[in-house]
Design an enzyme around this catalytic site. Structure first.
Site, PDB file in Angstrom:
ATOM      1  N   LYS A  41       0.850  -1.208   0.000  1.00  0.00           N
ATOM      2  CA  LYS A  41       0.000   0.000   0.000  1.00  0.00           C
ATOM      3  C   LYS A  41       0.878   1.248   0.000  1.00  0.00           C
ATOM      4  O   LYS A  41       1.478   1.600   1.006  1.00  0.00           O
ATOM      5  CB  LYS A  41      -0.934   0.043   1.207  1.00  0.00           C
ATOM      6  CG  LYS A  41      -2.049   1.074   0.959  1.00  0.00           C
ATOM      7  CD  LYS A  41      -2.662   1.649   2.181  1.00  0.00           C
ATOM      8  CE  LYS A  41      -1.950   2.813   2.785  1.00  0.00           C
ATOM      9  NZ  LYS A  41      -1.867   4.032   1.955  1.00  0.00           N
ATOM     10  N   GLU A  57       9.849   0.817  10.666  1.00  0.00           N
ATOM     11  CA  GLU A  57      10.871   1.866  10.525  1.00  0.00           C
ATOM     12  C   GLU A  57      10.146   3.181  10.729  1.00  0.00           C
ATOM     13  O   GLU A  57       9.370   3.611   9.880  1.00  0.00           O
ATOM     14  CB  GLU A  57      11.491   1.769   9.122  1.00  0.00           C
ATOM     15  CG  GLU A  57      12.960   2.112   9.091  1.00  0.00           C
ATOM     16  CD  GLU A  57      13.209   3.539   8.666  1.00  0.00           C
ATOM     17  OE1 GLU A  57      12.623   4.439   9.279  1.00  0.00           O
ATOM     18  OE2 GLU A  57      13.990   3.726   7.714  1.00  0.00           O
ATOM     19  N   CYS A  67      13.482  10.481   7.538  1.00  0.00           N
ATOM     20  CA  CYS A  67      13.451  10.101   8.958  1.00  0.00           C
ATOM     21  C   CYS A  67      14.830  10.150   9.605  1.00  0.00           C
ATOM     22  O   CYS A  67      14.927  10.260  10.816  1.00  0.00           O
ATOM     23  CB  CYS A  67      12.825   8.729   9.109  1.00  0.00           C
ATOM     24  SG  CYS A  67      13.606   7.505   8.096  1.00  0.00           S
ATOM     25  N   GLU A 123       9.151  15.217  15.785  1.00  0.00           N
ATOM     26  CA  GLU A 123       9.582  15.020  14.400  1.00  0.00           C
ATOM     27  C   GLU A 123       8.755  15.963  13.523  1.00  0.00           C
ATOM     28  O   GLU A 123       7.529  15.857  13.475  1.00  0.00           O
ATOM     29  CB  GLU A 123       9.365  13.581  13.951  1.00  0.00           C
ATOM     30  CG  GLU A 123       9.863  13.356  12.540  1.00  0.00           C
ATOM     31  CD  GLU A 123       9.641  11.938  12.024  1.00  0.00           C
ATOM     32  OE1 GLU A 123       8.498  11.467  12.053  1.00  0.00           O
ATOM     33  OE2 GLU A 123      10.626  11.317  11.583  1.00  0.00           O
TER      34      GLU A 123
HETATM   35  N1  LIG Z   1       9.702   7.479   9.326  1.00  0.00           N
HETATM   36  C1  LIG Z   1       9.385   7.929   8.141  1.00  0.00           C
HETATM   37  O1  LIG Z   1      10.043   7.622   7.162  1.00  0.00           O
HETATM   38  C2  LIG Z   1       8.176   8.788   7.982  1.00  0.00           C
HETATM   39  C3  LIG Z   1       7.654   9.529   9.020  1.00  0.00           C
HETATM   40  N2  LIG Z   1       6.570  10.298   8.810  1.00  0.00           N
HETATM   41  C4  LIG Z   1       6.070  11.136   9.929  1.00  0.00           C
HETATM   42  O2  LIG Z   1       4.681  11.006  10.030  1.00  0.00           O
HETATM   43  C5  LIG Z   1       4.062  12.275   9.928  1.00  0.00           C
HETATM   44  C6  LIG Z   1       2.728  12.115   9.280  1.00  0.00           C
HETATM   45  O3  LIG Z   1       2.858  11.633   7.961  1.00  0.00           O
HETATM   46  P1  LIG Z   1       1.824  10.579   7.433  1.00  0.00           P
HETATM   47  O4  LIG Z   1       1.853  10.489   5.976  1.00  0.00           O
HETATM   48  O5  LIG Z   1       0.496  10.880   8.020  1.00  0.00           O
HETATM   49  O6  LIG Z   1       2.454   9.238   8.013  1.00  0.00           O
HETATM   50  P2  LIG Z   1       1.719   7.905   8.368  1.00  0.00           P
HETATM   51  O7  LIG Z   1       2.534   7.164   9.322  1.00  0.00           O
HETATM   52  O8  LIG Z   1       0.305   8.216   8.714  1.00  0.00           O
HETATM   53  O9  LIG Z   1       1.648   7.167   6.941  1.00  0.00           O
HETATM   54  C7  LIG Z   1       2.485   6.141   6.484  1.00  0.00           C
HETATM   55  C8  LIG Z   1       1.659   5.087   5.769  1.00  0.00           C
HETATM   56  O10 LIG Z   1       0.790   4.438   6.698  1.00  0.00           O
HETATM   57  C9  LIG Z   1      -0.554   4.454   6.220  1.00  0.00           C
HETATM   58  N3  LIG Z   1      -1.477   4.446   7.351  1.00  0.00           N
HETATM   59  C10 LIG Z   1      -1.994   5.513   8.010  1.00  0.00           C
HETATM   60  N4  LIG Z   1      -2.768   5.092   9.039  1.00  0.00           N
HETATM   61  C11 LIG Z   1      -2.732   3.732   9.021  1.00  0.00           C
HETATM   62  C12 LIG Z   1      -3.301   2.709   9.839  1.00  0.00           C
HETATM   63  N5  LIG Z   1      -4.065   3.001  10.882  1.00  0.00           N
HETATM   64  N6  LIG Z   1      -3.042   1.426   9.537  1.00  0.00           N
HETATM   65  C13 LIG Z   1      -2.248   1.105   8.492  1.00  0.00           C
HETATM   66  N7  LIG Z   1      -1.684   2.021   7.686  1.00  0.00           N
HETATM   67  C14 LIG Z   1      -1.905   3.321   7.950  1.00  0.00           C
HETATM   68  C15 LIG Z   1      -0.582   5.713   5.386  1.00  0.00           C
HETATM   69  O11 LIG Z   1      -1.687   5.753   4.545  1.00  0.00           O
HETATM   70  P3  LIG Z   1      -2.209   7.155   4.005  1.00  0.00           P
HETATM   71  O12 LIG Z   1      -1.316   8.230   4.507  1.00  0.00           O
HETATM   72  O13 LIG Z   1      -2.146   6.996   2.560  1.00  0.00           O
HETATM   73  O14 LIG Z   1      -3.584   7.322   4.539  1.00  0.00           O
HETATM   74  C16 LIG Z   1       0.759   5.627   4.673  1.00  0.00           C
HETATM   75  O15 LIG Z   1       0.716   4.709   3.621  1.00  0.00           O
HETATM   76  C17 LIG Z   1       5.050  13.109   9.148  1.00  0.00           C
HETATM   77  O16 LIG Z   1       4.856  14.479   9.358  1.00  0.00           O
HETATM   78  C18 LIG Z   1       6.339  12.609   9.699  1.00  0.00           C
HETATM   79  O17 LIG Z   1       6.599  13.235  10.924  1.00  0.00           O
HETATM   80  C19 LIG Z   1       5.953  10.342   7.600  1.00  0.00           C
HETATM   81  C20 LIG Z   1       6.435   9.649   6.539  1.00  0.00           C
HETATM   82  C21 LIG Z   1       7.614   8.842   6.637  1.00  0.00           C
HETATM   83  C1  LIG Z   2      20.448   2.973   0.654  1.00  0.00           C
HETATM   84  C2  LIG Z   2      19.985   4.370   0.504  1.00  0.00           C
HETATM   85  C3  LIG Z   2      18.641   4.611   1.108  1.00  0.00           C
HETATM   86  C4  LIG Z   2      18.119   5.978   0.859  1.00  0.00           C
HETATM   87  C5  LIG Z   2      16.701   6.077   1.297  1.00  0.00           C
HETATM   88  C6  LIG Z   2      16.529   7.135   2.267  1.00  0.00           C
HETATM   89  C7  LIG Z   2      15.393   6.824   3.162  1.00  0.00           C
HETATM   90  C8  LIG Z   2      15.124   7.605   4.164  1.00  0.00           C
HETATM   91  C9  LIG Z   2      14.018   7.376   5.095  1.00  0.00           C
HETATM   92  O1  LIG Z   2      13.825   6.240   5.525  1.00  0.00           O
HETATM   93  O2  LIG Z   2      13.342   8.359   5.424  1.00  0.00           O
END
Ligand SMILES: NC(=O)C1=CN([C@@H]2O[C@H](COP(=O)(O)OP(=O)(O)OC[C@H]3O[C@@H](n4cnc5c(N)ncnc54)[C@H](OP(=O)(O)O)[C@@H]3O)[C@@H](O)[C@H]2O)C=CC1
Ligand SMILES: CCCCCC/C=C/C(=O)O
Length: 495
Positions: free
Chosen positions: A192, A266, A300, A398
């Site tokens: 997804k 992660e 992240c 974050e």
């Molecule tokens: N560690 C990392 O790499 C990341 C951290 N973040 C952090 O999260 C904050 C919010 O971003 P956001 O996009 O809302 O991140 P989310 O953690 O909400 O989203 C990540 C994924 O999880 C899905 N998702 C959301 N709720 C659920 C659930 N209850 N069960 C299963 N899957 C779910 C989302 O779907 P969908 O969003 O499509 O509804 C998306 O595909 C950011 O501002 C940042 O701080 C965000 C992205 C990456």
């Molecule tokens: C091996 C290189 C990986 C680059 C991807 C960077 C991902 C960052 C993140 O998890 O937010």
């Protein structure tokens, strides 16, 4: 959508008709016919409508993945054939670098250069794991049972059906982080993508079918969190692999624990970046800017908390502020631009809210502005904040935007305590010409990745993951493959 003269014909063609779900090797509409618009964050224009998966579609996809795992050709394919196929896909991705990069830049906003780098990582992931397909070895283990003779050994076997749930910051790369180790180990997967950025995963789905990945092995379900939650709850899923926020990671862990699914997470980070006075300051300043502003700060492992030894604090702040001001924010297709917009209006508002909150609390902007960087599109200027306390939200949370906070320190013990004073533990960094200092401080930092005199140096060979609330398990490298396998012990009595 307004005319973009730079678009490749393949990209224009991909965007010319609504995109569908990939289930069991077929492109299909959502069962309830729902669609959603994916938007270019640089222009706020709709790129294309995308089918929106519901729980019903999640069930269809899991059934397909289950069938492909239990009865399909994937688990019976020889490791060598699987390896060759994975390598070929890596080549196919690389041949289409510009196409994938354009799609990624349109959907996510990141610069084309950055997007090309992501495509390179995706191709390399397939090639790296192609090597592992033929090396999933076990061990023979001596047994000591008096008077009896045994032959005992271990085997690495696939877990079954994986649900991969990924965010929007590295859409193609994150999709590959889940798909590639899953299928290398012989699993099947339902992926997804994030609703903000479904396009490159869908294009990858087309490529996988073209390359000969059998039906049902990789299923792709664009949709919202409800579709992700349905996968987590589904009894046909054996493992959930998630990248995203710590908040959602906790929900996933709770949901998956009802049926004790395997889970890898992660999650979020708030990485401390520590510059000692004896560091190579030119390198440290450039490194601090890269650490904080890479990928529009939406990464992240970004170094968002900068700690600088007091005697060089002003010099470093001045240098990082100058680096921030030199960054040209603009559309990915503007050749002069080096930083794109944030991914969405929601993220834009979140980041602005943190910066405005810090200013209201008395902090100072050494670079940047609390306001949007353009009238149109989700642009935000790289921002450096001083006068911050450890209690301010901008310092504890974050943010996921191009925002660095800088705080001075005097002693090693003081900075190690401050650096570790967070629920997160994904990454950290140390800058010092004294390698003893660098290694010693690095060993005291509670983080899954520690960079010494560098930042964002990375490879698909290296394990990634978090201490504390930054996650469970490790991705990439051989450790990453282990998380996609079960270990079986076989004991035979020799008579
Ligand atoms: N560690 C990392 O790499 C990341 C951290 N973040 C952090 O999260 C904050 C919010 O971003 P956001 O996009 O809302 O991140 P989310 O953690 O909400 O989203 C990540 C994924 O999880 C899905 N998702 C959301 N709720 C659920 C659930 N209850 N069960 C299963 N899957 C779910 C989302 O779907 P969908 O969003 O499509 O509804 C998306 O595909 C950011 O501002 C940042 O701080 C965000 C992205 C990456
Ligand atoms: C091996 C290189 C990986 C680059 C991807 C960077 C991902 C960052 C993140 O998890 O937010």
């Amino acid at each position: 959508m307004s005319e973009n003269p730079h678009l490749l014909p393949a990209v224009s063609s991909f965007l010319s008709s609504p995109r569908q779900l990939l289930i069991d090797g077929e492109w299909v509409d959502a069962k309830d016919g729902q669609t959603f618009a994916t938007v270019n964050p640089a222009t706020e224009e709709v790129l294309v409508q995308v089918a929106q998966a519901s729980a019903v579609d999640a069930d269809r996809a899991v059934v397909a993945a289950r069938n492909a795992f239990e009865t399909g050709p994937w688990s019976k394919m020889t490791p060598r054939d699987r390896s060759h196929l994975l390598w070929r896909i890596g080549d196919m991705i690389e041949e289409r670098t510009e196409e994938f990069a354009q799609l990624e830049s349109l959907d996510n906003g990141k610069s084309l250069e950055s997007a090309r780098g992501d495509v390179g990582v995706a191709a390399e992931l397939f090639r790296y794991f192609a090597g592992w397909a033929t090396k999933m070895e076990g061990t023979t283990i001596p047994m000591s049972v008096p008077g009896r003779d045994f032959h005992a050994y271990t085997r690495r076997e696939a877990i079954g059906v994986v649900a991969g749930i990924v965010p929007w910051n590295f859409p193609l790369t994150m999709a590959c982080f889940k798909i590639v180790p899953s299928i290398t180990a012989g699993n099947t997967i339902v992926l997804k993508p994030a609703e903000q950025t479904p396009l490159t995963a869908l294009r990858l789905g087309e490529l996988l079918l073209e390359a000969g990945v059998p039906a049902g092995v990789v299923n792709i379900l664009p949709g919202f969190g409800d579709a992700g939650a349905a996968l987590v709850d589904h009894p046909g899923v054996d493992k959930v692999a998630f990248t995203g926020s710590t908040e959602v990671g906790k929900k996933i862990a709770a949901g998956a624990s009802k049926s004790l699914k395997k889970v890898s997470l992660e999650l979020g980070g708030k990485a401390p970046n520590i510059i000692f006075a004896d560091a190579d300051l030119d390198a440290a300043i450039a490194g601090a800017a890269l650490a904080g502003f890479f990928n529009e700060g939406q990464c992240c492992v970004n170094g968002s908390r900068l700690y600088v030894q007091r005697e060089v604090f002003d010099q470093v702040v001045e240098g990082v502020a100058a680096a921030a001001k030199a960054i040209k924010v603009g559309d990915a297709f503007d050749p002069a631009a080096t930083m794109g917009p944030l991914v969405s209006q929601e993220q834009h508002e979140k980041v602005m809210g943190y910066v405005r909150g810090a200013v209201a609390d008395g902090a100072t902007l050494a670079a940047g502005s609390p306001d949007p960087a353009a009238d149109n599109g989700y642009f935000f200027a790289p921002t450096l904040i001083t006068g911050v306390t450890e209690q301010m939200a901008v310092q504890t949370d974050e943010i996921f935007g191009p925002v660095i906070t800088a705080i001075p320190f005097d002693t090693e013990d003081e900075v190690v305590a401050a650096a570790n004073n967070t629920v997160y533990g994904l990454a950290a960094g140390v800058w010092s010409r004294d390698l003893s200092t660098a290694h010693r401080v690095g060993s005291r930092l509670r983080a899954g990745t520690v960079w010494l005199n560098t930042w964002h140096a990375d490879d698909v060979t290296l394990p990634r993951g978090g201490f504390k609330q930054s996650g469970w398990g490790r991705e990439l490298g051989s450790f990453g493959l282990d998380d996609y396998t079960e270990l079986k012990t076989v004991i035979a009595e020799l008579r």
